[in-house]
Write an enzyme that holds these catalytic residues in place. Structure first.
Site, PDB file in Angstrom:
ATOM      1  CB  CYS A  72     -15.156   8.692  69.742  1.00 41.00           C
ATOM      2  SG  CYS A  72     -15.992   7.486  70.218  1.00 41.00           S
ATOM      3  CD  GLU A  74     -16.793  11.420  66.747  1.00 44.42           C
ATOM      4  OE1 GLU A  74     -15.991  10.662  67.129  1.00 44.42           O
ATOM      5  OE2 GLU A  74     -18.009  10.885  65.903  1.00 44.42           O
TER       6      GLU A  74
HETATM    7  N1  THU Z   1     -15.398   5.943  66.886  1.00 45.31           N
HETATM    8  C1  THU Z   1     -15.032   6.950  66.928  1.00 45.31           C
HETATM    9  O1  THU Z   1     -13.783   7.601  66.979  1.00 45.31           O
HETATM   10  N2  THU Z   1     -16.063   7.930  66.497  1.00 45.31           N
HETATM   11  C2  THU Z   1     -17.346   7.633  66.307  1.00 45.31           C
HETATM   12  O2  THU Z   1     -18.162   8.190  66.118  1.00 45.31           O
HETATM   13  C3  THU Z   1     -17.620   6.071  66.151  1.00 45.31           C
HETATM   14  C4  THU Z   1     -16.568   5.349  66.866  1.00 45.31           C
HETATM   15  C5  THU Z   1     -14.139   4.622  67.215  1.00 45.31           C
HETATM   16  C6  THU Z   1     -14.018   4.164  68.633  1.00 45.31           C
HETATM   17  C7  THU Z   1     -13.237   2.918  68.250  1.00 45.31           C
HETATM   18  O3  THU Z   1     -11.904   3.296  68.140  1.00 45.31           O
HETATM   19  C8  THU Z   1     -13.749   2.562  66.625  1.00 45.31           C
HETATM   20  O4  THU Z   1     -14.348   4.019  66.404  1.00 45.31           O
HETATM   21  C9  THU Z   1     -14.501   1.503  66.734  1.00 45.31           C
HETATM   22  O5  THU Z   1     -15.700   1.666  67.285  1.00 45.31           O
END
Ligand code: THU
Length: 159
Positions: A72, A74
């Protein structure tokens, strides 16, 4: 029987209510979404982290054909900040996302559970609250501390 309730305060602001430095952080988070690598979900997330000296570091989601191997935005941003600046505490984080059509989300995005756990430890490592800005085009949520996003959490004190 006994019970207790947990209360979380969320401050809601529009962009014209943010300070110039808060706007900078928000802009960095929005810009980071354009560097996302999300060929599978087509959901682009950006996170910008502000350090104690005002430095802003950003990251975006990184996907992989073996889906769980991605990361993710974050955690990418926090791990990058702590790798590059291990001695500078993180003070604030802002998260922004664009949907599969490339539009910024209207509703503030909320970080996943695993990111909350990593942010909690980043907060403990920083020795100060990390203020969280969750961006939405209509309004931005501001939460005082990661602890408010992860009540009854597990941390090193249980080990
Ligand atoms: N994702 C994030 O980067 N941060 C979040 O808070 C929620 C989800 C990303 C993970 C994945 O690459 C995409 O969003 C779909 O879930």
């Amino acid at each position: 029987m006994k019970e207790f309730s947990l209360h979380v305060k969320v401050v809601i602001k529009t962009e014209d209510e943010l300070t110039p430095q808060e706007m900078r952080l928000l802009d960095e988070a929005r810009q980071a979404t354009y560097r996302s690598y999300a060929p599978y979900s087509h959901f682009s997330v950006g996170a910008a982290v502000e350090l104690a000296d005002g430095t802003i570091v950003s990251g975006c989601n990184q996907e992989n054909a073996a889906y769980p191997s991605g990361l993710c935005a974050e955690r990418t941003a926090v791990f990058y900040a702590n790798s590059q600046h291990p001695d500078k505490p993180i003070r604030r984080i802002c998260i922004a996302a664009r949907d599969t059509k490339g539009r910024f989300l209207q509703r503030p995005i909320s970080p996943c559970g695993a990111c909350r756990q990593v942010l909690l430890e980043a907060e403990q490592r920083a020795g100060n609250d990390i203020e969280v800005f969750l961006y939405g085009t209509e309004e931005t949520y501001i939460i005082r501390s990661i602890k408010d996003l992860l009540p009854l959490s597990f941390d090193e004190s249980f080990l």
